[in-house]
Design an enzyme around this catalytic site. Structure first.
Site, PDB file in Angstrom:
ATOM      1  CG  ASP A 100      -1.774   0.948   1.227  1.00  0.00           C
ATOM      2  OD1 ASP A 100      -2.622   1.203   0.245  1.00  0.00           O
ATOM      3  OD2 ASP A 100      -1.664   2.061   2.153  1.00  0.00           O
ATOM      4  CB  THR A 133      -2.243   5.581  -1.644  1.00  0.00           C
ATOM      5  OG1 THR A 133      -2.191   4.453  -1.636  1.00  0.00           O
ATOM      6  CG2 THR A 133      -3.477   5.880  -0.860  1.00  0.00           C
ATOM      7  CB  THR A 134       0.589   3.186  -5.474  1.00  0.00           C
ATOM      8  OG1 THR A 134       0.890   2.567  -4.299  1.00  0.00           O
ATOM      9  CG2 THR A 134       1.932   3.099  -6.370  1.00  0.00           C
ATOM     10  CG  ASP A 431      -6.825   0.368   0.758  1.00  0.00           C
ATOM     11  OD1 ASP A 431      -7.076   1.602   1.435  1.00  0.00           O
ATOM     12  OD2 ASP A 431      -5.682  -0.034   0.419  1.00  0.00           O
TER      13      ASP A 431
END
Length: 586
Positions: A100, A133-134, A431
């Site tokens: 994550d 988020t990445t 998530d």
């Protein structure tokens, strides 16, 4: 002639003497002053603290770009279903195993201010939509990297930023144009979207279980308020991790569970249809908040004092028993006398419960948290619970309040082999719940697998050809930067990057095949509608917005000053005021 020469010499001597007498010497001194003033003006003036480090102009911009690219490269390999894991050791020696993006960057200790800004992007993305988020860190780094050649060509950063914002506006319009709307009431469609979004996570092997848990939890805590749907799963859907058992044993309770036992061992540990009273006040005599002294002159006074304390506690207990509860839960303490009285009345008690757990119980059972026992009313008693039971799992006791009628709070019980596995399951579950919340609040989807990024890229490239001026190049660079998502997906699954990207561009040429993207498992092109890979529009729009705005902010920085603030310590002695002065800059 000789006489003429003599007369010229005498005239020159008279003029020299006249100059010395009438102030010529002053003129010489004024010219010296001018020279000295020029020397002073050319001397360096030290405004900043000498310990401060400063980078200005293009050097500051290039170092910001390098820092952002470095952060993006750290988590680039964690994108897609074939993502790699990162092992991070923190200062306490504990291990974090995750792919994550936010969890990785949160544990990384960086020094450069631009790198910290990119890490904050990932945190903001996680708080807003919980996914992407990445992607946001990788995309921001790529946008800054593509701006570097424009800076080297002396294109002003404001021109680049304006072109970026223009491209952002067009990109959002293209994404909205290619989005579809699904029926939120159809659980099968919603489950497919959640499954495709958590397919890139570590727990994709148990995707069916994760989808079921996340969707059930989100629908449980959803409430209608003033015509709006409110979903606050961070406060009302607690994840309880219990090592041991199997992952398939995980479940969403129709109520709440917390790590507490009844206060006395002889109290009832199983009550069907309990009447629940919730308090946030102590059921014991009041202690002095500061040092309290009582002077007693006789032994009878001491007995009277103890009697008053007992009468006060008995009065509190009688006020609670007036509403005939089966279970009393308080956030504060319960005295031994109160426990004895409750035990005689066959009432179970739990004390010193956390405020957050008490709020969840109130929402699940329909009870009202009361501050003063004398204010208790029949309407404050919770009657929606079907069962109260204390169970022992391992060496710990857990209290269950379950089988609630329409609970608006729940507990998700996770079982697993080790704490590391459970921590990663919890991250993936959060998530998944974020994706479920986004779909329920905004049921619009766009194709995944880099398809929507390539569609936007092709449209921006086409629009850039019709633009005039210097802004044409930065505008087209945003489209080129968006290709980093399908390119990274192809890289992480070992595909031929150049061949896959070329074929994907050909598929999207002429506004055709907007749903074609990269299959993250095989690295080949695939139609996302047939593969069933969809992403919420809200996540994609938030990703592009955050990345472009952060890149624009960093490009407009032309001066970085870092130093240590030193404070002058004034000694004791007289003097007026003596405040602290700063020598340097923070």
């Amino acid at each position: 002639t000789e006489g003429a020469r003599e007369r010229r010499r005498e005239g020159k001597g008279r003029r020299l003497a006249w100059g010395l007498c009438s102030g010529g010497g002053q003129r010489v001194s004024r010219s010296g002053a001018r020279r000295r003033r020029a020397d002073i003006m050319s001397a360096p003036v030290l405004v900043l603290n000498q310990n401060a480090q400063r980078e200005t102009g293009r050097r500051a911009q290039l170092t910001n770009i390098a820092a952002a690219r470095a952060v993006g490269d750290v988590i680039r390999t964690t994108l897609g279903p074939r993502a790699m894991l990162k092992m991070i050791l923190d200062a306490q020696g504990s291990i974090v195993l995750t792919n994550d993006g936010n969890s990785i960057l949160r544990e990384v200790d960086v020094q450069h201010p631009a790198a910290k800004s990119i890490i904050e992007l990932s945190k903001t993305q996680d708080e807003e939509v919980g996914d992407g988020t990445t992607s946001v860190a990788v995309l921001a780094g790529e946008l800054l990297a593509l701006a570097e050649p424009f800076l080297r060509r002396n294109i002003h950063p404001v021109v680049i930023v304006n072109a970026y914002f223009k491209a952002l506006e067009d990109a959002i319009n293209v994404a909205t144009e290619h989005s579809i709307t699904i029926d939120v009431g159809n659980d099968a469609e919603v489950e497919k979207v959640i499954a495709s979004c958590i397919g890139t996570k570590f727990m994709n092997r148990y995707s069916d279980m994760m989808v079921r848990l996340s969707l059930t939890a989100v629908k449980t805590v959803a409430i209608e308020q003033n015509g709006r749907t409110m979903i606050d799963f961070k406060n009302y859907a607690k994840v309880e991790k219990i090592p041991g058992g199997e992952l398939e044993d995980s479940e969403v309770l129709s109520g709440v569970m917390f790590n507490k036992d009844v206060t006395s061992g002889s109290m009832r540990r199983r009550i069907e249809k309990p009447r629940v009273v919730l308090l946030d006040s102590p059921l014991e005599y009041k202690k002095g908040e500061s040092q309290t002294n009582v002077e007693i002159t006789s032994e009878a006074d001491w007995g009277k004092l103890l009697k008053m304390e007992e009468e006060y506690v008995e009065k509190l207990v009688s006020e609670v028993l007036r509403v005939k509860p089966d279970l009393v839960i308080t956030e504060k303490g319960i005295s031994d006398l109160a426990l004895h009285l409750f035990q005689k009345a066959k009432v179970s008690c739990i004390r010193r419960l956390r405020k957050t757990d008490n709020n969840r119980i109130a929402r699940a059972t329909g009870a009202t948290i009361v501050n003063r026992p004398e204010d208790l009313k029949e309407s404050d008693v919770g009657t929606k619970a079907g069962l109260f039971e204390v169970r022992k799992i391992g060496d710990e006791y857990f209290s269950y309040i379950v089988d609630c009628a329409s609970p608006k709070a729940c507990t998700i019980v996770l079982r697993g082999g080790s704490k590391d596995v459970l921590n990663e399951v919890e991250r993936n579950l959060l998530d998944a719940m974020c994706v479920a919340r986004n779909i329920i609040l905004n049921p619009r989807l766009v194709p995944g697998g880099g398809a929507i990024e390539m569609t936007i890229s092709q449209r921006l490239t086409q629009n850039a050809k019709s633009m005039q001026g210097v802004a044409q190049m930065p505008y087209g660079a945003v489209g080129e930067a968006l290709e980093v998502i399908p390119r990274t997906l192809a890289e992480n699954c070992g595909g031929s990057v150049i061949r896959v990207l070329t074929a994907l561009r050909a598929k999207h040429a002429g506004k055709q095949n907007p749903t074609w993207g990269v299959n993250g498992n095989s690295g080949e092109l695939a139609d996302m509608t047939q593969l069933g890979v969809w992403e919420p529009l809200e996540v994609k729009v938030q990703t592009i917005k955050t990345a472009v705005e952060a890149a624009a902010m960093l490009l407009r920085i032309d001066d970085i000053v870092s130093g240590i603030s030193k404070r002058k310590e004034h000694g004791g002695g007289g003097g007026g005021g003596g405040g602290d002065d700063d020598d340097g800059l923070d």
